[in-house]
Design an enzyme around this catalytic site. Structure first.
Site, mmCIF file in Angstrom:
data_model
loop_
_atom_site.group_PDB
_atom_site.id
_atom_site.type_symbol
_atom_site.label_atom_id
_atom_site.label_comp_id
_atom_site.label_asym_id
_atom_site.label_seq_id
_atom_site.Cartn_x
_atom_site.Cartn_y
_atom_site.Cartn_z
ATOM 1 N N ARG A 103 -2.940 -10.160 4.999
ATOM 2 C CA ARG A 103 -3.334 -10.275 3.593
ATOM 3 C C ARG A 103 -2.197 -9.718 2.745
ATOM 4 O O ARG A 103 -1.863 -8.526 2.849
ATOM 5 C CB ARG A 103 -4.632 -9.496 3.369
ATOM 6 C CG ARG A 103 -5.196 -9.563 1.956
ATOM 7 C CD ARG A 103 -6.525 -8.815 1.892
ATOM 8 N NE ARG A 103 -7.112 -8.875 0.549
ATOM 9 C CZ ARG A 103 -6.843 -8.005 -0.426
ATOM 10 N NH1 ARG A 103 -5.996 -6.999 -0.208
ATOM 11 N NH2 ARG A 103 -7.411 -8.136 -1.605
ATOM 12 N N LYS A 132 0.829 -1.208 0.000
ATOM 13 C CA LYS A 132 0.000 0.000 0.000
ATOM 14 C C LYS A 132 0.863 1.257 0.000
ATOM 15 O O LYS A 132 2.022 1.253 0.402
ATOM 16 C CB LYS A 132 -0.984 -0.029 1.168
ATOM 17 C CG LYS A 132 -2.070 -1.070 0.938
ATOM 18 C CD LYS A 132 -3.209 -0.987 1.922
ATOM 19 C CE LYS A 132 -4.325 -1.962 1.514
ATOM 20 N NZ LYS A 132 -5.421 -2.002 2.496
#
Length: 271
Positions: free
Chosen positions: A248, A212
């Protein structure tokens, strides 16, 4: 007592526009091969999504989403995978569960589709509810907090109450702080540093920090998205040390290796 082991959820984006791997696994064969490869590398769950939720992403039709994900789900379930469907659409969730998906990973926490909570509550699937304030196209405008961890924990607690009122069983509920969703870098790091506040709600946590954009500030300016994997692995290790249910990730192999190191380290400390 058996010690908790943090699970690895491998990301499988069957999309054209995901920020990291959009277009790489759009056809069913390549998606299934990648899912099987992640299983072999140590993924406990394969999280399959057909709609990008990157910042600014436009929504796709439910029909298009289903055309992308349902064949992949069926094939991977037949191959022995534990599958999660990453969707905000109740109609997609129903069909995914029918094909063997055991988890419904809804980044909106059931807010994007009025029918989602009831659909999942009536099934045997486990619901993963993320903290969410709006769709990707304008979520950055909603990154306003008095104190991010306090506000996120309160809002997720309110979401839990609403889900339970819809018939969701507490043991079928997992929470995700929604890193990157209506949050800037400071908010993300504050939440990670104070995970214990969210854990105090009493539900398992999923942490999805992999690749991210808030990790990019730690790297050289010319770093690629894949170059964020080292930082992603570090977050996964720290999250596992904090006792989260699962992480994740895109890079399953490196994450699995790092978590084995952590497990050995902690075992050594106990002996």
């Amino acid at each position: 007592m058996t010690e908790h082991r943090t699970k690895i959820m491998g990301i499988l984006n069957v999309t054209v526009d995901s920020f990291s791997d959009g277009g790489k696994y759009l056809d069913t064969d390549s998606a299934v091969k990648h899912g099987i490869a992640m299983m072999e590398q140590g993924a406990d769950i394969i999280d399959i999504g057909g709609e990008s939720t990157r910042p600014g992403a436009q929504r796709v039709s439910v029909e298009e989403e289903q055309l992308r994900v349902l064949p992949v789900i069926g094939s991977l379930v037949r191959a022995g995978a534990v599958v999660s469907i990453d969707t905000m659409n109740a109609a997609t969730a129903i069909l995914a569960i029918e094909r063997g998906a055991q988890y419904v990973n809804d980044v909106s926490g059931g807010l994007a589709d009025f029918f989602m909570p009831k659909v999942v509550a009536q099934s045997d699937a486990t619901f993963i509810a993320s903290h969410w304030r709006g769709h990707s196209v304008d979520m950055d405008n909603k990154a306003l907090y008095k104190d991010a961890p306090t506000d996120i924990t309160r809002e997720l607690s309110e979401r839990v109450e609403a889900l339970l009122a819809e018939g969701m069983r507490p043991e079928k509920l997992i929470l995700d702080p929604g890193l990157g969703f209506a949050k800037n870098s400071e908010h993300n790091w504050q939440m990670l540093g104070r995970l214990d506040e969210l854990q105090a709600l009493g539900y398992p946590l999923l942490i999805g920090a992999s690749r991210k954009r808030f990790l990019a500030s730690l790297l050289p300016e010319d770093a690629t998205v894949e170059d964020r994997d080292s930082a992603s692995v570090a977050v996964s290790v720290l999250a596992a040390q904090a006792g989260v249910w699962a992480v994740r990730v895109h890079d399953v192999a490196r994450t699995a290796g790092a978590l084995r190191v952590l497990e050995s380290w902690n075992k050594g400390a106990r002996e």
